[in-house]
Design a protein around this motif. Structure first.
Motif, PDB file in Angstrom:
ATOM      1  N   MET A  33    -100.048  52.958   0.068  1.00 34.31           N
ATOM      2  CA  MET A  33     -99.199  51.979  -0.621  1.00 34.31           C
ATOM      3  C   MET A  33     -98.078  51.476   0.272  1.00 34.31           C
ATOM      4  O   MET A  33     -97.754  52.090   1.282  1.00 34.31           O
ATOM      5  CB  MET A  33     -98.637  52.564  -1.915  1.00 34.31           C
ATOM      6  CG  MET A  33     -97.661  53.695  -1.724  1.00 34.31           C
ATOM      7  SD  MET A  33     -96.998  54.290  -3.291  1.00 34.31           S
ATOM      8  CE  MET A  33     -95.782  53.043  -3.667  1.00 34.31           C
ATOM      9  N   ASP A  34     -97.493  50.346  -0.106  1.00 36.72           N
ATOM     10  CA  ASP A  34     -96.398  49.783   0.675  1.00 36.72           C
ATOM     11  C   ASP A  34     -95.097  50.501   0.364  1.00 36.72           C
ATOM     12  O   ASP A  34     -94.884  50.984  -0.735  1.00 36.72           O
ATOM     13  CB  ASP A  34     -96.226  48.289   0.350  1.00 36.72           C
ATOM     14  CG  ASP A  34     -97.237  47.427   1.081  1.00 36.72           C
ATOM     15  OD1 ASP A  34     -98.070  48.001   1.804  1.00 36.72           O
ATOM     16  OD2 ASP A  34     -97.176  46.192   0.920  1.00 36.72           O
ATOM     17  N   CYS A  35     -94.230  50.480   1.353  1.00 34.23           N
ATOM     18  CA  CYS A  35     -92.962  51.175   1.215  1.00 34.23           C
ATOM     19  C   CYS A  35     -91.979  50.384   0.347  1.00 34.23           C
ATOM     20  O   CYS A  35     -91.037  50.926  -0.198  1.00 34.23           O
ATOM     21  CB  CYS A  35     -92.387  51.356   2.611  1.00 34.23           C
ATOM     22  SG  CYS A  35     -91.051  52.500   2.676  1.00 34.23           S
ATOM     23  N   ASP A  36     -92.219  49.095   0.219  1.00 31.44           N
ATOM     24  CA  ASP A  36     -91.249  48.250  -0.494  1.00 31.44           C
ATOM     25  C   ASP A  36     -91.507  48.240  -1.999  1.00 31.44           C
ATOM     26  O   ASP A  36     -90.922  47.458  -2.723  1.00 31.44           O
ATOM     27  CB  ASP A  36     -91.281  46.820   0.065  1.00 31.44           C
ATOM     28  CG  ASP A  36     -92.692  46.249   0.074  1.00 31.44           C
ATOM     29  OD1 ASP A  36     -93.595  46.874  -0.513  1.00 31.44           O
ATOM     30  OD2 ASP A  36     -92.887  45.172   0.664  1.00 31.44           O
ATOM     31  N   LEU A  37     -92.426  49.099  -2.464  1.00 33.41           N
ATOM     32  CA  LEU A  37     -92.729  49.253  -3.895  1.00 33.41           C
ATOM     33  C   LEU A  37     -93.294  47.987  -4.521  1.00 33.41           C
ATOM     34  O   LEU A  37     -93.168  47.775  -5.726  1.00 33.41           O
ATOM     35  CB  LEU A  37     -91.501  49.740  -4.665  1.00 33.41           C
ATOM     36  CG  LEU A  37     -91.003  51.119  -4.221  1.00 33.41           C
ATOM     37  CD1 LEU A  37     -89.692  51.466  -4.899  1.00 33.41           C
ATOM     38  CD2 LEU A  37     -92.031  52.195  -4.499  1.00 33.41           C
TER      39      LEU A  37
END
Ligand code: UDP
Ligand code: MG
Length: 317
Positions: free
Chosen positions: A90-94
């Motif tokens: 998943m991306d870190c920026d949610l």
């Protein structure tokens, strides 16, 4: 155990938030987990943040690259180091809603399914230019390789079988979305809305997107090369027609005209040749890249308290 793989490039503000939300969520659903942060050569305090989280929570594992190698390399590093029976990327920026991890996990747990793909229901806020170029990009990929990646994202859950399969793929110029589709296995989809980005801003510039698109297209299809053949065939037919016409003119004794045709033809064919050489050159440069066989990334540091965590647990027993 579930490994959550999170690539991070200049995300200092988002690390703790992402770690907390994911941890809360997985503990609440009593899922055994590890979080793998890959610091992709950030120039801000991302690595410091990851280290802090790893110190506090032994389930957090951190890798840092010696420079920025790109999200693709970060994902593959995560796959290499993941110890879980399945992993979620998943991306870190949610922007990938974390609650969906649970939904994916349940599907994986209760069915015999190896890949659960996150499919975007909307593409979030994108400009018209972005939308059109995305369409074009996915269209070429679909025609060339038969893979429909239109609303695909890197948000996926992969079973251990798939992780192992991906880990055996040796190419340097990777395209994760297509590769995880190419390996086959049983698939299921989960739909999600792209959230607004948390802190920071997107790492994609127009230039990097175009580069990524060209690289991905050429990794997965040889269509551009076939276009060269196609143009060659078309211009051959045209030259036949023109040739007959010219011969006819000569035989009927009016061959002095047609000087501009000569110039136009010169321009036309030489530009096609240049264009074709460019495409072939691009593929050759990719062959060269691959054949150098350099590593996809270079790890400069690792924080791994996962074994300590196990030991502590065993000691308690
Ligand atoms: N990312 C990365 N290396 C890069 C660029 C991005 O690891 O060179 C990570 C980034 O930290 C984020 C994810 O990839 O976790 C997606 O990046 P971004 O949000 O910039 O892309 P977008 O959501 O705009 O497509
Ligand atoms: Mg993003």
């Amino acid at each position: 155990m579930l490994s959550v793989i999170i690539p991070a490039y200049n995300e200092e503000g988002n690390i703790s938030k992402a770690a907390d939300i994911v941890r809360r969520l997985l503990i609440d659903n009593s899922i055994e987990y590890e979080i793998i942060f890959i610091n992709d050569g950030s120039s801000d305090n991302t690595w410091l943040e990851i280290s802090r989280n790893a110190e506090m929570n032994p389930a957090v594992f951190g890798i840092t690259f010696s420079r920025n190698f790109g999200k693709e390399s970060a994902i593959f590093a995560g796959l290499r180091y993941a110890k879980g029976n399945a992993c979620v990327i998943m991306d870190c920026d949610l922007q990938h809603p974390p609650e969906k991890i649970i939904e994916m996990y349940k599907i994986w747990k209760n069915n015999d399914i190896d890949i659960i793909e996150g499919i975007k229901t909307s593409r979030g806020n994108e400009g018209i230019f972005h939308k059109i170029s995305a369409k074009l990009f996915y269209g070429i990929i679909r025609i060339g390789s038969g893979l429909d990646l239109r609303n695909a994202s890197d948000f996926k859950l992969l079973d251990r079988h798939v992780i192992d399969a991906l880990n055996t793929m040796p190419e340097r110029l990777t395209f994760f979305r297509a590769m995880s589709s190419w390996v086959g296995f049983k698939k299921e989809s989960v739909y999600y809305d792209v959230e607004e980005r948390q802190l920071g801003k997107t790492k994609w510039s127009l230039k990097s997107l175009i580069k990524y698109a060209i690289r991905s297209i050429t990794s997965y299809t040889s269509i551009p090369m076939q276009i060269v053949t196609f143009i060659g065939a078309v211009s051959f037919i045209l030259s036949l027609i023109l040739g007959i016409n010219t011969l006819y003119n000569k035989l009927s004794g009016k061959s002095l005209e047609g000087f501009s045709t000569v110039i136009l033809l010169q321009l036309f064919t030489s530009s096609i040749i240049m264009f074709s050489l460019g495409i072939i050159g691009y593929y050759i440069s990719k062959i060269y890249e691959e054949i150098k066989n350099r590593p996809r990334y270079i790890v400069s540091d690792i924080i791994d308290n996962r074994n300590n965590a196990k030991k502590e647990k065993d000691d308690e027993k």
